[in-house]
Design a protein around this motif. Sequence first.
Motif, PDB file in Angstrom:
ATOM      1  N   HIS A 229     -10.411  -2.872  11.914  1.00  0.00           N
ATOM      2  CA  HIS A 229      -9.151  -2.572  11.251  1.00  0.00           C
ATOM      3  C   HIS A 229      -8.452  -1.413  11.956  1.00  0.00           C
ATOM      4  O   HIS A 229      -9.039  -0.362  12.172  1.00  0.00           O
ATOM      5  CB  HIS A 229      -9.389  -2.197   9.789  1.00  0.00           C
ATOM      6  N   MET A 230      -7.189  -1.615  12.303  1.00  0.00           N
ATOM      7  CA  MET A 230      -6.382  -0.548  12.880  1.00  0.00           C
ATOM      8  C   MET A 230      -5.681   0.248  11.790  1.00  0.00           C
ATOM      9  O   MET A 230      -5.382   1.425  11.963  1.00  0.00           O
ATOM     10  CB  MET A 230      -5.340  -1.142  13.826  1.00  0.00           C
ATOM     11  N   TRP A 231      -5.381  -0.442  10.692  1.00  0.00           N
ATOM     12  CA  TRP A 231      -4.688   0.206   9.580  1.00  0.00           C
ATOM     13  C   TRP A 231      -4.898  -0.629   8.324  1.00  0.00           C
ATOM     14  O   TRP A 231      -4.990  -1.859   8.391  1.00  0.00           O
ATOM     15  CB  TRP A 231      -3.193   0.326   9.879  1.00  0.00           C
ATOM     16  N   SER A 232      -5.004   0.030   7.181  1.00  0.00           N
ATOM     17  CA  SER A 232      -5.188  -0.682   5.921  1.00  0.00           C
ATOM     18  C   SER A 232      -4.672   0.180   4.783  1.00  0.00           C
ATOM     19  O   SER A 232      -4.833   1.409   4.803  1.00  0.00           O
ATOM     20  CB  SER A 232      -6.672  -1.000   5.707  1.00  0.00           C
TER      21      SER A 232
ATOM     22  N   SER B 203      -9.262  11.473  13.795  1.00  0.00           N
ATOM     23  CA  SER B 203      -7.911  11.244  14.316  1.00  0.00           C
ATOM     24  C   SER B 203      -7.496   9.779  14.248  1.00  0.00           C
ATOM     25  O   SER B 203      -6.455   9.403  14.784  1.00  0.00           O
ATOM     26  CB  SER B 203      -7.838  11.706  15.773  1.00  0.00           C
ATOM     27  N   LYS B 204      -8.293   8.951  13.568  1.00  0.00           N
ATOM     28  CA  LYS B 204      -8.027   7.513  13.579  1.00  0.00           C
ATOM     29  C   LYS B 204      -7.489   6.979  12.267  1.00  0.00           C
ATOM     30  O   LYS B 204      -7.010   5.843  12.228  1.00  0.00           O
ATOM     31  CB  LYS B 204      -9.312   6.754  13.950  1.00  0.00           C
ATOM     32  N   LEU B 205      -7.578   7.745  11.212  1.00  0.00           N
ATOM     33  CA  LEU B 205      -7.119   7.266   9.912  1.00  0.00           C
ATOM     34  C   LEU B 205      -6.147   8.267   9.296  1.00  0.00           C
ATOM     35  O   LEU B 205      -6.290   9.472   9.493  1.00  0.00           O
ATOM     36  CB  LEU B 205      -8.314   7.045   8.968  1.00  0.00           C
ATOM     37  N   PRO B 206      -5.184   7.773   8.517  1.00  0.00           N
ATOM     38  CA  PRO B 206      -4.133   8.650   7.975  1.00  0.00           C
ATOM     39  C   PRO B 206      -4.541   9.345   6.680  1.00  0.00           C
ATOM     40  O   PRO B 206      -3.750   9.426   5.745  1.00  0.00           O
ATOM     41  CB  PRO B 206      -2.987   7.663   7.728  1.00  0.00           C
ATOM     42  N   TYR B 207      -5.769   9.835   6.608  1.00  0.00           N
ATOM     43  CA  TYR B 207      -6.245  10.513   5.400  1.00  0.00           C
ATOM     44  C   TYR B 207      -6.507  11.991   5.699  1.00  0.00           C
ATOM     45  O   TYR B 207      -6.616  12.399   6.855  1.00  0.00           O
ATOM     46  CB  TYR B 207      -7.531   9.859   4.876  1.00  0.00           C
ATOM     47  N   GLY B 208      -6.627  12.750   4.640  1.00  0.00           N
ATOM     48  CA  GLY B 208      -7.034  14.140   4.768  1.00  0.00           C
ATOM     49  C   GLY B 208      -8.492  14.281   4.383  1.00  0.00           C
ATOM     50  O   GLY B 208      -9.091  13.395   3.776  1.00  0.00           O
ATOM     51  N   TYR B 209      -9.084  15.433   4.708  1.00  0.00           N
ATOM     52  CA  TYR B 209     -10.507  15.640   4.447  1.00  0.00           C
ATOM     53  C   TYR B 209     -10.743  17.088   4.056  1.00  0.00           C
ATOM     54  O   TYR B 209     -10.245  18.001   4.708  1.00  0.00           O
ATOM     55  CB  TYR B 209     -11.349  15.299   5.689  1.00  0.00           C
ATOM     56  N   ASP B 210     -11.485  17.301   2.998  1.00  0.00           N
ATOM     57  CA  ASP B 210     -11.908  18.644   2.587  1.00  0.00           C
ATOM     58  C   ASP B 210     -13.345  18.855   3.053  1.00  0.00           C
ATOM     59  O   ASP B 210     -14.242  18.066   2.700  1.00  0.00           O
ATOM     60  CB  ASP B 210     -11.843  18.802   1.066  1.00  0.00           C
ATOM     61  N   TYR B 211     -13.553  19.906   3.844  1.00  0.00           N
ATOM     62  CA  TYR B 211     -14.902  20.188   4.321  1.00  0.00           C
ATOM     63  C   TYR B 211     -15.692  20.870   3.218  1.00  0.00           C
ATOM     64  O   TYR B 211     -15.296  21.906   2.684  1.00  0.00           O
ATOM     65  CB  TYR B 211     -14.841  21.060   5.564  1.00  0.00           C
ATOM     66  N   LEU B 212     -16.815  20.291   2.852  1.00  0.00           N
ATOM     67  CA  LEU B 212     -17.646  20.807   1.772  1.00  0.00           C
ATOM     68  C   LEU B 212     -18.766  21.702   2.281  1.00  0.00           C
ATOM     69  O   LEU B 212     -19.563  22.215   1.484  1.00  0.00           O
ATOM     70  CB  LEU B 212     -18.246  19.639   0.970  1.00  0.00           C
TER      71      LEU B 212
ATOM     72  N   ALA C  81     -15.617   1.114   7.415  1.00  0.00           N
ATOM     73  CA  ALA C  81     -16.314   1.538   6.200  1.00  0.00           C
ATOM     74  C   ALA C  81     -15.444   2.452   5.342  1.00  0.00           C
ATOM     75  O   ALA C  81     -15.352   2.283   4.126  1.00  0.00           O
ATOM     76  CB  ALA C  81     -17.620   2.241   6.571  1.00  0.00           C
ATOM     77  N   VAL C  82     -14.787   3.419   5.968  1.00  0.00           N
ATOM     78  CA  VAL C  82     -13.958   4.357   5.221  1.00  0.00           C
ATOM     79  C   VAL C  82     -12.709   3.660   4.681  1.00  0.00           C
ATOM     80  O   VAL C  82     -12.316   3.865   3.527  1.00  0.00           O
ATOM     81  CB  VAL C  82     -13.577   5.568   6.085  1.00  0.00           C
ATOM     82  N   GLN C  83     -12.073   2.818   5.497  1.00  0.00           N
ATOM     83  CA  GLN C  83     -10.912   2.081   5.007  1.00  0.00           C
ATOM     84  C   GLN C  83     -11.284   1.191   3.831  1.00  0.00           C
ATOM     85  O   GLN C  83     -10.533   1.065   2.862  1.00  0.00           O
ATOM     86  CB  GLN C  83     -10.313   1.235   6.135  1.00  0.00           C
TER      87      GLN C  83
ATOM     88  N   SER D 108       1.925   7.076   9.594  1.00  0.00           N
ATOM     89  CA  SER D 108       0.474   7.048   9.822  1.00  0.00           C
ATOM     90  C   SER D 108       0.130   6.333  11.124  1.00  0.00           C
ATOM     91  O   SER D 108      -0.734   6.769  11.879  1.00  0.00           O
ATOM     92  CB  SER D 108      -0.238   6.379   8.646  1.00  0.00           C
ATOM     93  N   LEU D 109       0.840   5.239  11.413  1.00  0.00           N
ATOM     94  CA  LEU D 109       0.563   4.499  12.644  1.00  0.00           C
ATOM     95  C   LEU D 109       1.006   5.266  13.883  1.00  0.00           C
ATOM     96  O   LEU D 109       0.294   5.319  14.880  1.00  0.00           O
ATOM     97  CB  LEU D 109       1.260   3.138  12.603  1.00  0.00           C
TER      98      LEU D 109
END
Length: 640
Positions: free
Chosen positions: A332-335, A146-155, A72-74, A359-360
């Motif tokens: 999906h492992m990577w996208s 820990s599964k996707l190469p993105y960053g996240y801002d906690y709101l 979903a996120v990818q 990222s991988l």
Amino acid sequence: MAEEGFKRKLTAILSADAVEYSRLMGENEEATVRTLNTYREVFTALIQQHNGKVLDATGDNLLAEFVSVVDAVQCAVAVQKEIKARNDELPENRRMQFRIGINLGDVIQEEGRIYGDGVNIAARLEGLAEPGGICISKTAFDHIESKLPYGYDYLGDQTVKNISKPVGAYRVLMDPRVTVSGKSINIKFPIKRRRSVIVGAVVFLTIVIAVVIWQFNNSRVSTQQRSDDQKAVSISEKSSIAVMPFKNMSGDLEQEFISDGISETIISVLSRMPNLSVVARNSTFFYKDKSVKVTQIGRELGAEFVLEGSFLKSGEQVRINAHLIDAQKGHHMWSETYDRQWTDFLIILDEITLAVARSLTAEIGMTFPYDTATAESTDNVEAWLILQKAHVHFKRFTRKDNAMAILLSKRAIEIDPNYSTAYAYLALNFLYAVRYRWATSPKKSMAQAKETTLKAIELDSSNPVAYTTLGDIQLLQKNYVDAQVAFKKALDSSPSSALTHWYWARYLLFSGQPEEALPTVKASMRLNPHYTWHYPIVSGRIFYHTGRYEEALTEFEKVYELSSKGKGSEYLSNVYLAMTYSKLDRDKEAQYHIEKALEYNPLFNLEARRRASLFKNKEDTDREIDALRKAGAPEQPPPH
């Protein structure tokens, strides 16, 4: 308590809504509806690619569900990047942006629709997202951190309408970053120009994919040095990947050869990896332009992982989208989607490859020497493009196309005189001109084939195409020792290639080692499940020369079937069927197929067949000739 007919399930919910839709409609209704419909198609296509399902798409809203929150996120990231790229082509006041919210929660399902707080939370998170952004719940974040190469801002915990408890929310940062102690840190990737076009640029991607897959399954592969036959048998033990044809999204068929070339290059590079089985191009391209689920492709090709993607070049812009998928689970492992200037293509591909590698490797917790991987390549885009055009002509197997392939290969070499792959394919085209009797001077063409393949090897001592071509030249000239050396080097250079295994099996057959050839030809056919007619011809002759005539018959019937569909030689299929029926003492069937062979080739005769035989041992040639004589084949050509 759930009512009768309802069922509950845990699912990942994506909710999307267009920003300033009312303003856009007020300014230009028709243009807004056209844009909305286009972007809805983008959503639908990418949701399907990421194993999701659109549940509702009313007005400017869209609701979808996914089995995996990772998918979903990818998907959301891919959608936002795709829409941003399309918006960049529109006037600023006509750009349509979307907010996306994602939640992992419990829902009630009824007749294809879902209800409950899980859906409501996704809709509320969507409202917290920035235009063009993505907001996810804490439950979703906990599954992807820990599964996707993105960053996240906690709101923080957000109080949202009609939900009794505050909802933890995170903003997704779509560039590759790491989140440490609640802070998101951008990763800066060095840009380094190497000798690379598509081959060099994708080498890091393909090596890392191979490393990822190997890491998942390294316990299944022995670290000991294997013999050549053991290598062939071990194909079924290795982790396997199918690189699908990249989709040409431009709508311009003139660019089809570029997207095909990307897939073929990745297959070529991955085939050099000793701990990986790579499905052959012929089999993956069987699915081109077909709508088939990844899990089905994996099952039919025996592939655990699938790499798929798309390519778009519009003017001076290029866009590449790629997905690495677990074919067994459909996850999906990577996208990633990349948009760049075509003029910066080579430097940018280096940057992309480093980002993908990092990222991988971060995902599986290992290090990788990014700067040490090398592959034969050219640093000239034009030379690579011209060679891809040569490939298109090469695959058509006509005299005219062979001449054009030779011309284009020479042109690629003129542009880059150090382009080993261009020399290798030029040599292969010279050899085919001899083999299919297209050459005006076979002796000259054979000499040119040998000269150019040696030049290819001089430029790249691990070029498998050059070694298989050299081996074939030596075999045609009955230099069996030199042929063996060349074919072994091809197999060592590209141990996961169906073609190098086929060439090695064919050499073993002709050099009098059919028993040793059997596991190798089987390995080649496992790597190429949708094989061409050349494969069962070799396997059939191997069975024939080991005295397994019923199994030989089965293989030659496959050739006959392919030939009846215009995918093989009807003449040769009848010759080998006649030969095998003769050995089985089925004389009427043997005679019938000799008659059919003569219909396709009235000049067919045993004298010419003996003269053209490549067998090292006379008794192997006699085994075929004697059976054909018994079936009624003529000894001499017909009188003029």
